[in-house]
Motif scaffolding. Sequence first.
Motif, PDB file in Angstrom:
ATOM      1  N   GLU A   1       0.825  -1.208   0.000  1.00 60.33           N
ATOM      2  CA  GLU A   1       0.000   0.000   0.000  1.00 60.33           C
ATOM      3  C   GLU A   1       0.862   1.263   0.000  1.00 60.33           C
ATOM      4  O   GLU A   1       0.512   2.252  -0.650  1.00 60.33           O
ATOM      5  CB  GLU A   1      -0.924   0.007   1.214  1.00 60.33           C
ATOM      6  N   ASN A   2       1.968   1.234   0.716  1.00 58.72           N
ATOM      7  CA  ASN A   2       2.773   2.460   0.837  1.00 58.72           C
ATOM      8  C   ASN A   2       4.288   2.287   0.720  1.00 58.72           C
ATOM      9  O   ASN A   2       4.980   3.237   0.367  1.00 58.72           O
ATOM     10  CB  ASN A   2       2.481   3.144   2.190  1.00 58.72           C
TER      11      ASN A   2
ATOM     12  N   LYS B   1       6.628   3.474  -2.170  1.00 57.72           N
ATOM     13  CA  LYS B   1       6.543   4.877  -2.596  1.00 57.72           C
ATOM     14  C   LYS B   1       7.827   5.597  -2.183  1.00 57.72           C
ATOM     15  O   LYS B   1       8.468   5.232  -1.188  1.00 57.72           O
ATOM     16  CB  LYS B   1       5.316   5.535  -1.967  1.00 57.72           C
TER      17      LYS B   1
ATOM     18  N   HIS C   1       4.269  -0.594  -6.544  1.00 59.67           N
ATOM     19  CA  HIS C   1       3.475   0.650  -6.525  1.00 59.67           C
ATOM     20  C   HIS C   1       4.197   1.658  -5.642  1.00 59.67           C
ATOM     21  O   HIS C   1       4.340   1.402  -4.470  1.00 59.67           O
ATOM     22  CB  HIS C   1       2.084   0.360  -5.978  1.00 59.67           C
TER      23      HIS C   1
ATOM     24  N   TRP D   1       5.157   9.352  -8.592  1.00 61.59           N
ATOM     25  CA  TRP D   1       3.850   9.868  -8.154  1.00 61.59           C
ATOM     26  C   TRP D   1       4.065  11.229  -7.543  1.00 61.59           C
ATOM     27  O   TRP D   1       5.117  11.469  -6.944  1.00 61.59           O
ATOM     28  CB  TRP D   1       3.232   8.903  -7.129  1.00 61.59           C
TER      29      TRP D   1
ATOM     30  N   GLN E   1       2.370  12.385  -5.056  1.00 54.85           N
ATOM     31  CA  GLN E   1       2.175  12.338  -3.602  1.00 54.85           C
ATOM     32  C   GLN E   1       3.230  11.430  -2.976  1.00 54.85           C
ATOM     33  O   GLN E   1       3.825  10.605  -3.648  1.00 54.85           O
ATOM     34  CB  GLN E   1       0.793  11.780  -3.268  1.00 54.85           C
ATOM     35  N   GLN E   2       3.358  11.557  -1.656  1.00 55.70           N
ATOM     36  CA  GLN E   2       4.324  10.732  -0.923  1.00 55.70           C
ATOM     37  C   GLN E   2       5.683  10.706  -1.630  1.00 55.70           C
ATOM     38  O   GLN E   2       6.312   9.659  -1.777  1.00 55.70           O
ATOM     39  CB  GLN E   2       3.772   9.317  -0.701  1.00 55.70           C
TER      40      GLN E   2
ATOM     41  N   ASN F   1       2.061   6.994 -11.765  1.00 55.58           N
ATOM     42  CA  ASN F   1       0.735   6.971 -11.156  1.00 55.58           C
ATOM     43  C   ASN F   1       0.084   8.360 -11.250  1.00 55.58           C
ATOM     44  O   ASN F   1       0.702   9.355 -10.869  1.00 55.58           O
ATOM     45  CB  ASN F   1       0.911   6.582  -9.673  1.00 55.58           C
ATOM     46  N   GLU F   2      -1.125   8.395 -11.774  1.00 56.70           N
ATOM     47  CA  GLU F   2      -1.962   9.601 -11.710  1.00 56.70           C
ATOM     48  C   GLU F   2      -1.342  10.834 -12.387  1.00 56.70           C
ATOM     49  O   GLU F   2      -1.308  11.913 -11.800  1.00 56.70           O
ATOM     50  CB  GLU F   2      -2.319   9.913 -10.254  1.00 56.70           C
TER      51      GLU F   2
ATOM     52  N   GLN G   1      -7.804   2.382 -11.140  1.00 60.03           N
ATOM     53  CA  GLN G   1      -7.870   2.204  -9.687  1.00 60.03           C
ATOM     54  C   GLN G   1      -9.248   1.737  -9.213  1.00 60.03           C
ATOM     55  O   GLN G   1      -9.355   0.872  -8.359  1.00 60.03           O
ATOM     56  CB  GLN G   1      -7.482   3.509  -8.992  1.00 60.03           C
TER      57      GLN G   1
ATOM     58  N   GLU H   1      -7.132  -0.858  -7.542  1.00 59.46           N
ATOM     59  CA  GLU H   1      -7.346  -0.329  -6.180  1.00 59.46           C
ATOM     60  C   GLU H   1      -8.826  -0.319  -5.798  1.00 59.46           C
ATOM     61  O   GLU H   1      -9.315   0.607  -5.149  1.00 59.46           O
ATOM     62  CB  GLU H   1      -6.771   1.096  -6.064  1.00 59.46           C
TER      63      GLU H   1
ATOM     64  N   TRP I   1      -8.223  -2.340  -2.559  1.00 61.25           N
ATOM     65  CA  TRP I   1      -7.248  -1.482  -1.858  1.00 61.25           C
ATOM     66  C   TRP I   1      -7.390  -1.720  -0.356  1.00 61.25           C
ATOM     67  O   TRP I   1      -7.979  -0.932   0.372  1.00 61.25           O
ATOM     68  CB  TRP I   1      -7.441  -0.021  -2.251  1.00 61.25           C
TER      69      TRP I   1
ATOM     70  N   TRP J   1      -7.795   2.958   4.008  1.00 62.77           N
ATOM     71  CA  TRP J   1      -7.494   4.391   3.894  1.00 62.77           C
ATOM     72  C   TRP J   1      -8.758   5.232   3.932  1.00 62.77           C
ATOM     73  O   TRP J   1      -8.722   6.408   4.234  1.00 62.77           O
ATOM     74  CB  TRP J   1      -6.733   4.659   2.590  1.00 62.77           C
TER      75      TRP J   1
HETATM   76  O1  G3I Z   1       3.627   6.212   8.357  1.00 60.39           O
HETATM   77  C1  G3I Z   1       3.206   7.467   8.911  1.00 60.39           C
HETATM   78  C2  G3I Z   1       3.232   7.417  10.407  1.00 60.39           C
HETATM   79  O2  G3I Z   1       4.559   7.256  10.817  1.00 60.39           O
HETATM   80  C3  G3I Z   1       2.620   8.709  10.959  1.00 60.39           C
HETATM   81  O3  G3I Z   1       2.538   8.629  12.343  1.00 60.39           O
HETATM   82  C4  G3I Z   1       1.226   8.938  10.400  1.00 60.39           C
HETATM   83  C5  G3I Z   1       0.622  10.259  10.837  1.00 60.39           C
HETATM   84  O4  G3I Z   1      -0.386  10.694   9.963  1.00 60.39           O
HETATM   85  O5  G3I Z   1       1.313   8.956   8.991  1.00 60.39           O
HETATM   86  C6  G3I Z   1       1.782   7.736   8.449  1.00 60.39           C
HETATM   87  O6  G3I Z   1       1.818   7.857   7.071  1.00 60.39           O
HETATM   88  C7  G3I Z   1       0.568   7.815   6.436  1.00 60.39           C
HETATM   89  C8  G3I Z   1       0.593   6.636   5.463  1.00 60.39           C
HETATM   90  O7  G3I Z   1      -0.581   6.636   4.689  1.00 60.39           O
HETATM   91  C9  G3I Z   1       0.690   5.290   6.182  1.00 60.39           C
HETATM   92  O8  G3I Z   1      -0.436   5.064   6.964  1.00 60.39           O
HETATM   93  C10 G3I Z   1       0.363   9.113   5.673  1.00 60.39           C
HETATM   94  O9  G3I Z   1       0.199  10.181   6.605  1.00 60.39           O
HETATM   95  C11 G3I Z   1      -0.837   9.015   4.777  1.00 60.39           C
HETATM   96  O10 G3I Z   1      -0.899  10.174   3.959  1.00 60.39           O
HETATM   97  C12 G3I Z   1      -0.711   7.805   3.894  1.00 60.39           C
HETATM   98  O11 G3I Z   1      -1.867   7.708   3.107  1.00 60.39           O
HETATM   99  C13 G3I Z   1      -1.773   6.875   1.992  1.00 60.39           C
HETATM  100  C14 G3I Z   1      -2.092   7.646   0.735  1.00 60.39           C
HETATM  101  O12 G3I Z   1      -2.080   6.796  -0.393  1.00 60.39           O
HETATM  102  C15 G3I Z   1      -1.083   8.769   0.497  1.00 60.39           C
HETATM  103  O13 G3I Z   1      -1.589   9.735  -0.292  1.00 60.39           O
HETATM  104  C16 G3I Z   1      -2.736   5.726   2.157  1.00 60.39           C
HETATM  105  O14 G3I Z   1      -2.328   4.897   3.238  1.00 60.39           O
HETATM  106  C17 G3I Z   1      -2.807   4.898   0.874  1.00 60.39           C
HETATM  107  O15 G3I Z   1      -3.854   3.981   0.973  1.00 60.39           O
HETATM  108  C18 G3I Z   1      -3.063   5.812  -0.312  1.00 60.39           C
HETATM  109  O16 G3I Z   1      -3.058   5.036  -1.461  1.00 60.39           O
HETATM  110  C19 G3I Z   1      -3.358   5.705  -2.693  1.00 60.39           C
HETATM  111  C20 G3I Z   1      -2.576   5.006  -3.784  1.00 60.39           C
HETATM  112  O17 G3I Z   1      -1.205   4.975  -3.450  1.00 60.39           O
HETATM  113  C21 G3I Z   1      -2.787   5.708  -5.130  1.00 60.39           C
HETATM  114  N1  G3I Z   1      -4.188   5.810  -5.442  1.00 60.39           N
HETATM  115  C22 G3I Z   1      -5.029   6.415  -4.402  1.00 60.39           C
HETATM  116  C23 G3I Z   1      -4.839   5.685  -3.077  1.00 60.39           C
HETATM  117  C24 G3I Z   1      -5.757   6.234  -2.014  1.00 60.39           C
HETATM  118  O18 G3I Z   1      -5.440   7.564  -1.724  1.00 60.39           O
END
Ligand code: G3I
Length: 362
Positions: A70-71, A74, A107, A111, A113-114, A154-155, A238, A272, A314, A322
């Motif tokens: 999932e993450n 990235k 994945h 991208w 993001q992230q 991605n995107e 997705q 997803e 997803w 998420w």
């Molecule tokens: O790992 C940190 C943690 O250390 C911290 O304490 C916490 C505080 O908020 O954040 C954690 O990181 C988060 C991460 O997910 C892991 O849980 C991020 O803040 C959060 O932004 C991140 O969100 C992810 C998101 O992509 C990022 O934009 C989601 O889990 C993930 O499901 C989502 O996946 C995306 C696909 O990659 C692309 N398509 C859309 C999909 C849904 O948004």
Amino acid sequence: MERRSFLAALAASGVATNGVPARGETERALREVAAGKGMWFGAAAGWPLLRDNEIYARQFATECNMLVPENVLKMQVVHPEPERYNFEPGDFLAAFCQKHGMKMRGHTLVWHQQMAPWFQGVATRENARRLLEEHIRAVAGHYRGKIESWDVVNEAIDVKDGIAGGLRKTPWFELLGPEYIDFAFRAARAVDGEARLVYNDYGLDYADEGTAAKQEAVLRLLRGMLERKVPLDGFGTQAHLNVASREKFKPEALRKFLGEVAALGLKIYVTELDVIDQALPDDVEARDRGVAEFYEAYLSAALDVKAVVAVLTWGLTDRYTWLARRHARASGAPIRPLPLDREYGRKPAWRAIGRAMEGRRG
Ligand code: G3I
């Protein structure tokens, strides 16, 4: 872990087993149904959940013959400093897949993001090409031989940004212009000659004007890449669905769009899939029915297109999704967007996915 010890672990964990229906004992897992149709079923897996939560891990091994991190692949996670990569989580997931006879998707390499925390302070127009190439070479190179397909980019489309071709104004676009996409795919192919290289995007599911514009931009991008002989093997849609938009979903429109992608000679992944349930009543039975109905309608249409080789949700269980923060219910009731419930029991959505795959012709 054998079946008995899995059930023992469930009991010992205090997790209610009543979510695992008796019928589930005799029903085939989704990976078996998928394999019977020559395709893959999988889901996005969380880290370190997969390492630390035995039941969660067991359900992945039981239901999935494909997994996508999932993450942890990235840039933010895998490349935390300019000269340092963090492959430990991805390596664990790759070993898990190997152990359980599952394919792994990558994945994602590029991208908006992230992105890495250091990126903004370091990247310039002068060094951006090198940075992108180094990132791809290191990550795709490290996982060479272990990845069935990469979401290389991605995107990259957002028609609203008003850029030619409907491209999104991402950091890589601003530094390198539209060529960053072709460049990324070529860099990926240079280090991994085996993995299918995929372009992945969202917001392509409905029959309305906005969706049509995005579909058109995606098709133009894919067509252009193939014309330029860019190594592109697949397309990922997705499919984050929302019951609130159920009426805008038209099977024939989805079949048409995916058919056009298929006509380009690309394989298609539903990458997803999940279903936002906010528009449904709190009542669990009614809600699960509504969610399942959308899963089945969507997948029955998508799977009519022969080029679709995999379906991934997803997340696998409502316990970890998420959407919990993004699409919470007004009442505070936990959302139910995935195939397994919070106690890892198989839901109507699970059956809907199975039925859609079973019903696939040819
Ligand atoms: O790992 C940190 C943690 O250390 C911290 O304490 C916490 C505080 O908020 O954040 C954690 O990181 C988060 C991460 O997910 C892991 O849980 C991020 O803040 C959060 O932004 C991140 O969100 C992810 C998101 O992509 C990022 O934009 C989601 O889990 C993930 O499901 C989502 O996946 C995306 C696909 O990659 C692309 N398509 C859309 C999909 C849904 O948004």
